[in-house]
Design a protein around this motif. Structure first.
Motif, PDB file in Angstrom:
ATOM      1  N   ASN A  20      21.630  15.406 -33.211  1.00 44.42           N
ATOM      2  CA  ASN A  20      23.060  15.068 -33.280  1.00 44.42           C
ATOM      3  C   ASN A  20      23.620  15.125 -34.697  1.00 44.42           C
ATOM      4  N   SER A  21      22.837  15.590 -35.663  1.00 46.30           N
ATOM      5  CA  SER A  21      23.395  15.677 -37.014  1.00 46.30           C
ATOM      6  C   SER A  21      24.498  16.731 -37.010  1.00 46.30           C
ATOM      7  N   PRO A  22      25.592  16.461 -37.711  1.00 47.75           N
ATOM      8  CA  PRO A  22      26.748  17.361 -37.664  1.00 47.75           C
ATOM      9  C   PRO A  22      26.405  18.774 -38.124  1.00 47.75           C
ATOM     10  N   ILE A  23      26.990  19.766 -37.455  1.00 48.20           N
ATOM     11  CA  ILE A  23      26.677  21.145 -37.826  1.00 48.20           C
ATOM     12  C   ILE A  23      27.269  21.528 -39.174  1.00 48.20           C
ATOM     13  N   GLU A  26      20.775   6.896 -37.985  1.00 52.11           N
ATOM     14  CA  GLU A  26      19.484   6.311 -37.623  1.00 52.11           C
ATOM     15  C   GLU A  26      18.894   6.971 -36.376  1.00 52.11           C
ATOM     16  N   ALA A  27      19.436   8.114 -35.976  1.00 50.80           N
ATOM     17  CA  ALA A  27      18.973   8.792 -34.763  1.00 50.80           C
ATOM     18  C   ALA A  27      17.526   9.241 -34.913  1.00 50.80           C
ATOM     19  N   ASP A  28      16.816   9.238 -33.796  1.00 47.10           N
ATOM     20  CA  ASP A  28      15.430   9.702 -33.797  1.00 47.10           C
ATOM     21  C   ASP A  28      15.381  11.197 -34.067  1.00 47.10           C
ATOM     22  N   VAL A  29      14.327  11.606 -34.745  1.00 48.63           N
ATOM     23  CA  VAL A  29      14.078  13.020 -34.999  1.00 48.63           C
ATOM     24  C   VAL A  29      12.886  13.402 -34.150  1.00 48.63           C
ATOM     25  N   GLU A  30      13.051  14.449 -33.354  1.00 49.51           N
ATOM     26  CA  GLU A  30      11.965  14.912 -32.497  1.00 49.51           C
ATOM     27  C   GLU A  30      11.381  16.193 -33.064  1.00 49.51           C
ATOM     28  N   LEU A  31      10.061  16.290 -33.024  1.00 51.26           N
ATOM     29  CA  LEU A  31       9.383  17.522 -33.421  1.00 51.26           C
ATOM     30  C   LEU A  31       8.256  17.749 -32.437  1.00 51.26           C
ATOM     31  N   TRP A  32       8.450  18.720 -31.553  1.00 49.15           N
ATOM     32  CA  TRP A  32       7.469  19.011 -30.526  1.00 49.15           C
ATOM     33  C   TRP A  32       6.233  19.625 -31.179  1.00 49.15           C
TER      34      TRP A  32
END
Length: 140
Positions: free
Chosen positions: A43-46, A105-111
């Motif tokens: 969700n970080s701004p583009i 503070e959103a979670d960062v996902e890295l598969w």
């Protein structure tokens, strides 16, 4: 960890992976030619540059610091679980005047599969650095 121990740890690090923030500023202490993978939340701004390409975001904070530190940099924006090509979600165009919609503070996902690919790319850059114009001038 005491500051000097953090510094010692960074001077022996070839690939640094971390979410966007102050911790990545330690890239200044990495050995020249190392690589940094910066992670951003979906969700970080583009309007915050995060191209997903190596050494392409030099005008951005961490990309610029990487250039100054002599290390390669890639910014990876989470896009959800990998799937068929074109199935990734794309962040909405954010209103840069309204920071309330941006969850810092959103979670960062890295598969795991993406992490493996990014680290393999980083190691390849370290083993075979890109050719630079300065190199041609010095060798000619």
């Amino acid at each position: 960890i005491p500051w000097i121990e953090q510094y010692a740890l960074m001077t022996g690090t070839d690939v640094l992976v971390g979410s966007h923030g102050a911790g990545l500023a330690w890239m200044w202490a990495l050995p020249p030619g190392s690589a940094v993978v910066e992670l951003r939340a979906a969700n970080s701004p583009i309007w915050l540059p995060c191209s997903g390409r190596w050494n392409a975001d030099g005008g951005e904070m961490m990309g610029g610091l990487a250039k100054l530190a002599g290390v390669s940099h890639l910014c990876h924006r989470s896009r959800g679980q990998p799937g068929p090509a074109g199935s990734e979600s794309v962040p909405a165009l954010s209103d840069f005047s309204n920071f309330e919609e941006y969850d810092r503070e959103a979670d960062v996902e890295l598969w795991p599969s993406i992490a493996q690919n990014l680290i393999a790319e980083a190691l390849e850059l370290i083993r075979n650095p890109p050719f630079k114009c300065e190199d041609a001038r010095l060798s000619g």
